[in-house]
Design a protein around this motif. Structure first.
Motif, PDB file in Angstrom:
ATOM      1  N   THR A 187       0.817  -1.211   0.000  1.00  0.00           N
ATOM      2  CA  THR A 187       0.000   0.000   0.000  1.00  0.00           C
ATOM      3  C   THR A 187       0.854   1.267   0.000  1.00  0.00           C
ATOM      4  O   THR A 187       1.888   1.319   0.676  1.00  0.00           O
ATOM      5  CB  THR A 187      -0.918   0.017   1.250  1.00  0.00           C
ATOM      6  OG1 THR A 187      -1.760  -1.138   1.211  1.00  0.00           O
ATOM      7  CG2 THR A 187      -1.785   1.273   1.297  1.00  0.00           C
ATOM      8  N   PHE A 218       0.764   5.640   0.416  1.00  0.00           N
ATOM      9  CA  PHE A 218       0.058   6.844   0.842  1.00  0.00           C
ATOM     10  C   PHE A 218       0.410   7.933  -0.167  1.00  0.00           C
ATOM     11  O   PHE A 218       1.591   8.131  -0.480  1.00  0.00           O
ATOM     12  CB  PHE A 218       0.476   7.250   2.255  1.00  0.00           C
ATOM     13  CG  PHE A 218       0.208   6.170   3.272  1.00  0.00           C
ATOM     14  CD1 PHE A 218      -1.092   5.909   3.707  1.00  0.00           C
ATOM     15  CD2 PHE A 218       1.243   5.407   3.786  1.00  0.00           C
ATOM     16  CE1 PHE A 218      -1.340   4.894   4.630  1.00  0.00           C
ATOM     17  CE2 PHE A 218       1.006   4.400   4.713  1.00  0.00           C
ATOM     18  CZ  PHE A 218      -0.294   4.152   5.134  1.00  0.00           C
ATOM     19  N   ARG A 276      -3.824   2.303  -2.779  1.00  0.00           N
ATOM     20  CA  ARG A 276      -3.386   3.547  -2.161  1.00  0.00           C
ATOM     21  C   ARG A 276      -4.432   4.134  -1.210  1.00  0.00           C
ATOM     22  O   ARG A 276      -5.620   3.896  -1.337  1.00  0.00           O
ATOM     23  CB  ARG A 276      -3.001   4.570  -3.230  1.00  0.00           C
ATOM     24  CG  ARG A 276      -4.137   5.008  -4.150  1.00  0.00           C
ATOM     25  CD  ARG A 276      -3.596   5.873  -5.287  1.00  0.00           C
ATOM     26  NE  ARG A 276      -4.679   6.433  -6.091  1.00  0.00           N
ATOM     27  CZ  ARG A 276      -4.509   7.189  -7.173  1.00  0.00           C
ATOM     28  NH1 ARG A 276      -3.277   7.474  -7.587  1.00  0.00           N
ATOM     29  NH2 ARG A 276      -5.548   7.663  -7.836  1.00  0.00           N
ATOM     30  N   TYR A 277      -3.908   4.902  -0.272  1.00  0.00           N
ATOM     31  CA  TYR A 277      -4.714   5.625   0.708  1.00  0.00           C
ATOM     32  C   TYR A 277      -4.274   7.078   0.577  1.00  0.00           C
ATOM     33  O   TYR A 277      -3.084   7.382   0.720  1.00  0.00           O
ATOM     34  CB  TYR A 277      -4.445   5.081   2.108  1.00  0.00           C
ATOM     35  CG  TYR A 277      -5.438   5.521   3.157  1.00  0.00           C
ATOM     36  CD1 TYR A 277      -6.650   4.859   3.319  1.00  0.00           C
ATOM     37  CD2 TYR A 277      -5.143   6.591   3.991  1.00  0.00           C
ATOM     38  CE1 TYR A 277      -7.556   5.261   4.299  1.00  0.00           C
ATOM     39  CE2 TYR A 277      -6.045   6.986   4.970  1.00  0.00           C
ATOM     40  CZ  TYR A 277      -7.245   6.318   5.115  1.00  0.00           C
ATOM     41  OH  TYR A 277      -8.144   6.718   6.088  1.00  0.00           O
ATOM     42  N   THR A 278      -5.211   7.986   0.303  1.00  0.00           N
ATOM     43  CA  THR A 278      -4.845   9.282  -0.230  1.00  0.00           C
ATOM     44  C   THR A 278      -5.314  10.472   0.604  1.00  0.00           C
ATOM     45  O   THR A 278      -6.213  10.365   1.436  1.00  0.00           O
ATOM     46  CB  THR A 278      -5.423   9.436  -1.647  1.00  0.00           C
ATOM     47  OG1 THR A 278      -6.857   9.382  -1.567  1.00  0.00           O
ATOM     48  CG2 THR A 278      -4.937   8.325  -2.566  1.00  0.00           C
ATOM     49  N   ASN A 311      -9.177   9.808   0.568  1.00  0.00           N
ATOM     50  CA  ASN A 311      -9.592   9.217   1.843  1.00  0.00           C
ATOM     51  C   ASN A 311      -9.637  10.281   2.932  1.00  0.00           C
ATOM     52  O   ASN A 311     -10.494  10.236   3.813  1.00  0.00           O
ATOM     53  CB  ASN A 311      -8.619   8.107   2.239  1.00  0.00           C
ATOM     54  CG  ASN A 311      -8.647   6.948   1.265  1.00  0.00           C
ATOM     55  OD1 ASN A 311      -7.831   6.897   0.354  1.00  0.00           O
ATOM     56  ND2 ASN A 311      -9.589   6.037   1.419  1.00  0.00           N
ATOM     57  N   THR A 328      -2.862  11.653   7.545  1.00  0.00           N
ATOM     58  CA  THR A 328      -3.418  10.581   6.714  1.00  0.00           C
ATOM     59  C   THR A 328      -2.982   9.202   7.193  1.00  0.00           C
ATOM     60  O   THR A 328      -3.798   8.268   7.320  1.00  0.00           O
ATOM     61  CB  THR A 328      -2.989  10.791   5.242  1.00  0.00           C
ATOM     62  OG1 THR A 328      -3.469  12.064   4.797  1.00  0.00           O
ATOM     63  CG2 THR A 328      -3.537   9.693   4.344  1.00  0.00           C
ATOM     64  N   TYR A 365      -5.202   6.115   8.827  1.00  0.00           N
ATOM     65  CA  TYR A 365      -5.157   4.753   8.291  1.00  0.00           C
ATOM     66  C   TYR A 365      -4.948   3.747   9.414  1.00  0.00           C
ATOM     67  O   TYR A 365      -5.539   2.660   9.405  1.00  0.00           O
ATOM     68  CB  TYR A 365      -4.035   4.636   7.259  1.00  0.00           C
ATOM     69  CG  TYR A 365      -3.921   3.257   6.636  1.00  0.00           C
ATOM     70  CD1 TYR A 365      -4.638   2.930   5.483  1.00  0.00           C
ATOM     71  CD2 TYR A 365      -3.101   2.270   7.200  1.00  0.00           C
ATOM     72  CE1 TYR A 365      -4.541   1.669   4.918  1.00  0.00           C
ATOM     73  CE2 TYR A 365      -2.995   1.015   6.643  1.00  0.00           C
ATOM     74  CZ  TYR A 365      -3.718   0.713   5.507  1.00  0.00           C
ATOM     75  OH  TYR A 365      -3.633  -0.548   4.954  1.00  0.00           O
TER      76      TYR A 365
END
Length: 428
Positions: A206, A208, A225-227, A237, A276, A280
């Protein structure tokens, strides 16, 4: 020697040493080699000073079969041991690279995650082919999350560090004009730093991502991805609703306002990334706020220092065209009398004079700021103007006693590490 046997010796030790001047009792000493030294010569000295075992790769110095561990290559043995240890622990690891802001972002992430987890991170800037293994070997069985900063100045370096650390998550702060000499230009920087994305994609991990960075958004489109973004239409996100810097950075997310101790709008994304990653890993909004607001920058990074009638922005840890431009943008936004004391930017290779000239050209119309450029590259690239002054080196600047006339000013001090511009503080 088998890695399993080396690991058993490591488990008996309390720490790792690579410098006989800093030997600690019951440590495992690695005799590394450099261009001008061979630590194999000091193996016995390391034992005399308290090392429990020493790892060497020169048979000439193998005099104690109980305490000396002979390997083919001590650096590779260190890296292999770190990788083996990482796999034995099995903890989640967040990797971090980028041209600017790595260390500040790392420290912010550590502060946030430490609200809930036993979090260990790279100490200082130990982020190269030696520093990353040492970081991994500092993680313990009770470590919940590890944060590994990765620095690079040429292609394939991030790829190699990822193979050692095997990160589960990654974040790239930005692609900037840093280490252009080693990377071969900005395209080389993007390619080199993106080796982290390549590793994470190949291994189904993953990332960011700052969606406001077009290049980052495009390069990670196929990754898990975590955005975050300031634009809610991008469906991030985490939406950062507002950013201010006057001079300290303040951001707002989820109706939570964070007032940091970091100066400059360029630090906003460092904070946003920590927010962020905190979300998460299920850190509460209030704990994220507390962690970031309690973080005080140090080590010549974006420090605000009051001295006499002056307010000093000390950002002298390092500099490149991207970070220098960002620091000047921030200075322009501040009110009152302003002075910029700027030093040469190193590791720009054939583009060095061109980049120094570009920076001077970018400030030529800033009539409300007094500029002092220190260093041969700035001096060689000079453009004459009443509010712009040039000095061949720090001694030239010091001897002219420029700072004796500065008062009631906001002063930005920034340059590459080799310029050591924190020395300016002693003469203001």
């Amino acid at each position: 020697m088998r890695i399993e046997d080396l690991y058993q010796c490591f488990l008996q030790c309390d720490s790792i040493s690579t410098d006989t001047r800093k030997i600690t009792p019951n440590s495992l000493f690695f005799a590394l080699k450099g261009d001008n030294f061979d630590a194999n010569e000091f193996a016995q000295e390391a034992l005399n000073k308290g090392a429990l075992f020493v790892v060497i790769d020169n048979k000439k110095y193998f005099t104690d079969e109980n305490k000396m561990l002979l390997v083919q290559d001590t650096l590779k043995a260190l890296q292999d041991l770190a990788n083996y240890h990482r796999n034995q622990l099995g903890l989640p690891i967040i990797s971090l690279t980028g041209s600017n802001g790595k260390t500040t972002t790392k420290e912010l992430i550590k502060c946030v995650l430490s609200k809930k987890y036993n979090t260990h991170a790279t100490f200082g800037n130990l982020n190269n082919h030696i520093g990353v293994p040492l970081t991994l070997l500092s993680f313990k069985e009770d470590t919940d999350i590890g944060i590994v900063e990765m620095g690079a100045n040429h292609q394939k370096e991030i790829e190699m560090l990822c193979e050692i650390a095997q990160p589960d998550y990654g974040y790239i702060t930005n692609f900037g004009k840093a280490h252009l000499e080693g990377f071969g230009g900005i395209d080389g920087v993007i390619k080199g730093k993106s080796e982290m994305y390549d590793y994470l994609q190949e291994n189904g991990r993953t990332v960011f991502v700052n969606l406001d960075d077009t290049i980052q958004e495009q390069k990670t489109s196929k990754l898990d991805r975590y955005t975050f973004s300031t634009d809610s239409s991008k469906n991030p996100n985490i939406t950062i609703k507002s950013i201010e810097a006057s001079p300290f950075v303040t951001i707002n997310f989820n109706e939570t306002t964070i007032k940091s101790n970091l100066i400059g709008i360029y630090n906003a994304n460092n904070i946003n990334a920590a927010v962020t990653i905190g979300k998460y890993f299920n850190i509460s909004d209030n704990d994220i706020k507390k962690a970031i607001e309690n973080y005080i920058p140090s080590n010549n990074r974006s420090q605000l220092i009051e001295k006499g009638t002056n307010k000093i922005i000390l950002d002298a840890y390092n500099a490149n065209p991207s970070s220098m431009s960002a620091a000047l943008t921030n200075l322009r936004q501040l009110e009152g009398k302003k002075t910029a004391i700027l030093g040469d930017m190193f590791e720009l290779g054939n583009e060095s004079l061109q980049e120094h000239k570009k920076l001077i050209e970018s400030i030529i119309n800033d009539t409300d700021i007094e500029f002092h450029f220190i260093g041969n590259d700035f001096y060689t690239s000079k453009i004459e103007k009443n509010n712009i002054h040039y000095y061949t080196d720090f001694n030239d600047f010091k001897e002219r006693k420029v700072t004796s006339d500065i008062g009631n000013n906001t002063i930005l001090i920034k340059g590459s590490r080799g310029m050591a511009l924190e020395r300016v503080l002693d003469i203001i």
